[in-house]
Design a protein around this motif. Structure first.
Motif, short mmCIF file in Angstrom:
data_model
loop_
_atom_site.label_atom_id
_atom_site.label_comp_id
_atom_site.label_asym_id
_atom_site.label_seq_id
_atom_site.Cartn_x
_atom_site.Cartn_y
_atom_site.Cartn_z
N LEU A 1 0.64 -1.11 0.00
CA LEU A 1 -0.16 0.04 -0.01
C LEU A 1 0.89 1.19 0.22
O LEU A 1 0.71 2.22 -0.83
CB LEU A 1 -0.86 -0.08 1.21
CG LEU A 1 -1.80 1.23 1.15
CD1 LEU A 1 -2.97 1.23 0.44
CD2 LEU A 1 -2.32 1.47 2.55
N TYR B 1 -7.87 1.06 0.99
CA TYR B 1 -7.66 1.35 2.52
C TYR B 1 -8.09 0.50 3.63
O TYR B 1 -7.53 -0.19 4.56
CB TYR B 1 -8.18 2.65 2.63
CG TYR B 1 -7.79 3.27 3.98
CD1 TYR B 1 -6.77 3.99 4.24
CD2 TYR B 1 -8.91 3.62 4.86
CE1 TYR B 1 -6.21 4.31 5.73
CE2 TYR B 1 -8.81 4.12 6.33
CZ TYR B 1 -7.41 4.58 6.49
OH TYR B 1 -7.43 5.08 7.81
N GLN C 1 -5.81 -1.52 6.26
CA GLN C 1 -6.00 -0.50 7.37
C GLN C 1 -5.63 -1.36 8.86
O GLN C 1 -4.83 -0.54 9.62
CB GLN C 1 -7.05 0.26 7.30
CG GLN C 1 -7.21 1.64 8.42
CD GLN C 1 -8.16 0.99 9.57
OE1 GLN C 1 -8.86 0.17 9.43
NE2 GLN C 1 -7.75 1.83 10.57
N PHE D 1 -1.98 -1.82 9.84
CA PHE D 1 -1.09 -0.53 9.96
C PHE D 1 -0.03 -0.70 11.09
O PHE D 1 1.15 -0.40 11.03
CB PHE D 1 -1.83 0.62 9.96
CG PHE D 1 -2.15 1.05 8.80
CD1 PHE D 1 -1.69 0.84 7.39
CD2 PHE D 1 -3.15 2.21 8.47
CE1 PHE D 1 -2.06 1.23 6.17
CE2 PHE D 1 -3.50 2.67 7.36
CZ PHE D 1 -3.43 2.17 6.11
N THR D 2 -0.71 -0.71 12.31
CA THR D 2 0.21 -0.61 13.47
C THR D 2 1.42 -1.59 13.55
O THR D 2 2.25 -1.34 13.69
CB THR D 2 -0.74 -1.04 14.87
OG1 THR D 2 -1.91 -0.31 14.69
CG2 THR D 2 -0.02 -0.57 15.95
#
Lengths: 298, 305
Positions: free
Chosen positions: A207, A280, A284, A287-288
């Motif tokens: 991404l 997204y 998403q 992400f962390t």
């Protein structure tokens, strides 16, 4: 739940403080959402409403897809969208391949080239070449006015390599060693063990690359003089930020009544956001994990 | 088992070595080769002659910097002011935002808010600037509202005096949410028993914030400040290039745009390369210096000694 506010004995914030926090966070969210709603609404609005609302519509009374029809009927915007899609897909594919291979090559500290190659990657991270020397390299390689100029210089992102390498190194060593005992070579280990276990972090890095290619504005401005090759971001700048009027000639929709400029501009804007919005939600939640590995280990 | 010779190890790791080749080649060409291009900072570079045949001029190109050419000084001043604003306003904002998010009780709500606030980070600068024009421009949402209620209008987008506020606001809108991600992770790693113990001792929530939470974030804050310092002379290039026309160079020229405008657009290659080179060297020195300082204060910094 481990959230500390629920732990017995800890004073929970008073009511007014909690209300204030709620208001601040709600305002932050509204600051992100309202512009999106406005852009989509304006792109779907009729001329009468846009005139009545002064150019920017928050909620349309009547929905019209005329602006989308106009920009997608084969003119400048359609071509630019295809260019952007091509650069994004080709670039991301190349970037992922080189990044995975380089990170894999670096993920075994015992290997001979480990230290010098790692240094090459780390120094690339610390020193970023200036605009002028980068331009000269691209120019002297004959890449000006080619799509390669938008892809090759940014194909390998040293930071992404470091993130991925750190992730590869954290995978349980026993898995790799037992595969080796079973006769698997380096290639089989990469494809059968490491990559399937790294899907989350690969999605995040993919991404990051895709967004960088899709959003590329300055490199296109710098390296593409030929306006016929322009990607979407440059078209956006010309027709939305610089407010150049977009006419029938640019849209390729001959003989049709032109939708209002504002609706067309906002439709181009929506078109440039949609691909990000589509991908997204799927990436998403990773992400962390993806970002942290790089931050902690890098 | 006898030690493997170097050649044996190369043969053993040949697949790993081969795997690294394409990536390393790209880095060498596009990250290392340009360093050589910096020689034009010491030359009177003329594109049609080429780098090799352009005459050497020693440090002549650096005179613009040393003599304090007004256009250069203007770019330098603007850059430093924007950097200062970023350290004072843009840097702490995500810390405050992360503390707010962290104090949310409901995990689901927290996640929903996070996914909304992260999103603008993934939009290009062209989109962000366009969105701000729609909201704050002369015909934008804000001014239409003010006009409808006979409150007059405010000029923000094309007003040189408002430029600093505008670029700062844009950076906040785009990246403050995304930057919380690291702080949130650091917050979740703070040992909850510390809070319990301090509560037993009668610490208020403000004291807990001061004595437990902020120290828990300290090393991350130091790390990110060092990294920011390395980019002290780099401030939102695309963001500024996109908006320069509206407000003029006096308010908006920064070092990167100076290099672009004077070098690539106006053809003053040597001087621009010199400015770019000095900028890069200063950035590097700032990182190294800040890192040393961090070590002295007992922090880990970006890399270890």
């Amino acid at each position: 739940m481990s959230s500390r506010t629920t732990i017995a004995g800890v004073t929970v914030a008073s009511k007014p403080v909690r209300a204030l926090k709620g208001v601040i966070l709600a305002a932050c969210c509204a600051a992100v959402i309202v512009p999106f709603v406005g852009i989509v609404s304006t792109s779907l609005s009729t001329r009468e409403q846009i005139t009545r609302d002064g150019g920017f519509v928050l909620l349309p009374d009547q929905v019209s897809f005329a602006a989308y029809q106009a920009i997608l009927s084969g003119g400048v915007v359609t071509r630019a969208t295809l260019v952007s899609l091509f650069i994004t897909i080709a670039g991301t594919t190349l970037s992922m391949a080189t990044t995975i291979l380089l990170a894999y090559g670096l993920s075994r500290p015992r290997s001979v080239a480990h230290r010098p190659v790692l240094m090459i990657v780390l120094f690339a991270l610390l020193f970023t070449p200036g605009i002028i020397p980068s331009y000269l390299v691209v120019k002297n390689l004959g890449l000006l006015d080619t799509y390669w100029a938008l892809i090759l210089p940014v194909a390998v992102n040293a930071f992404n390599v470091i993130i991925l390498r750190a992730f590869f190194m954290e995978l349980p060593r026993e898995l790799i060693e037992s595969a080796r005992i079973d006769g698997a070579g380096d290639v089989a280990i990469l494809f059968r063990i490491i990559l399937p276990l790294s899907k989350a972090v690969l999605a995040v890095i993919g991404l990051f690359y895709a967004v960088a290619y899709w959003n590329a504005f300055f490199s296109a401005l710098l390296y593409l003089n030929d306006t016929a090759k322009w990607p979407l971001q440059l078209v956006l700048r010309t027709y939305v930020i610089n407010q150049t009027q977009i006419g029938v000639d640019q849209l390729g929709a001959a003989g049709v009544a032109l939708p209002p400029q504002e609706a067309i501009q906002m439709a181009i804007l929506v078109l440039s956001i949609v691909p990000i919005l589509v991908v997204y939600p799927f990436v998403q939640r990773h992400f962390t994990k993806g970002v942290l590995i790089g931050a902690v280990k890098g | 088992m006898s030690r493997l010779t170097w050649w044996d190890r190369v043969r053993r790791d040949r697949i790993l070595l081969l795997a690294a080749v394409p990536g390393v080649a790209l880095l060498l060409i596009f990250h290392y080769l340009p360093w050589l291009g910096n020689v034009i900072a010491f030359k009177d570079y003329q594109p049609y002659i080429g780098i090799f045949d352009s005459p050497w001029t020693g440090f002549a190109n650096f005179r613009v910097i040393v003599n304090g050419d007004p256009a250069f000084l203007n770019a330098l001043t603007n850059t430093l002011i924007i950097t200062l604003l970023q350290v004072l306003i843009v840097f702490p904002a995500p810390i405050a935002l992360a503390l707010l998010l962290d104090s949310l009780m409901s995990e689901r709500l927290k996640r929903a808010v996070q996914s909304i606030l992260y999103l603008p980070h993934f939009l290009s600068w062209v989109i962000v600037v366009a969105i701000f024009m729609q909201l704050l421009g002369d015909g934008g949402l804000l001014n239409n509202f003010l006009r409808e209620h006979d409150l007059g209008t405010v000029s923000i987008i094309s007003n040189p005096d408002a430029f600093l506020a505008l670029v700062t606001g844009q950076v906040l809108w785009k990246d403050a949410g995304w930057a919380t991600i690291l702080f949130l992770a650091a917050l979740s790693r703070i040992d909850p028993t510390l809070y319990e113990a301090s509560a037993v001792d009668g610490a208020s929530r403000w004291r807990q914030l001061w004595h437990i939470t902020l120290p828990g974030l300290r090393s991350l804050i130091v790390l990110l400040l060092i990294l920011r310092l390395g980019d002290a002379l780099t401030v939102g290039f695309e963001q500024i290039v996109l908006q320069q026309q509206a407000v003029g160079a006096d308010a908006s020229e920064v070092l990167d745009t100076y290099v672009y405008n004077n070098g690539i657009l106006a053809g003053d290659w040597g001087v621009s390369a010199a400015v770019g080179l000095v900028k890069g060297v200063i950035g590097l020195l700032l990182v190294l210096g800040a890192n040393k300082l961090a070590h002295r204060f007992g922090e880990q910094g970006v890399y270890q000694r």
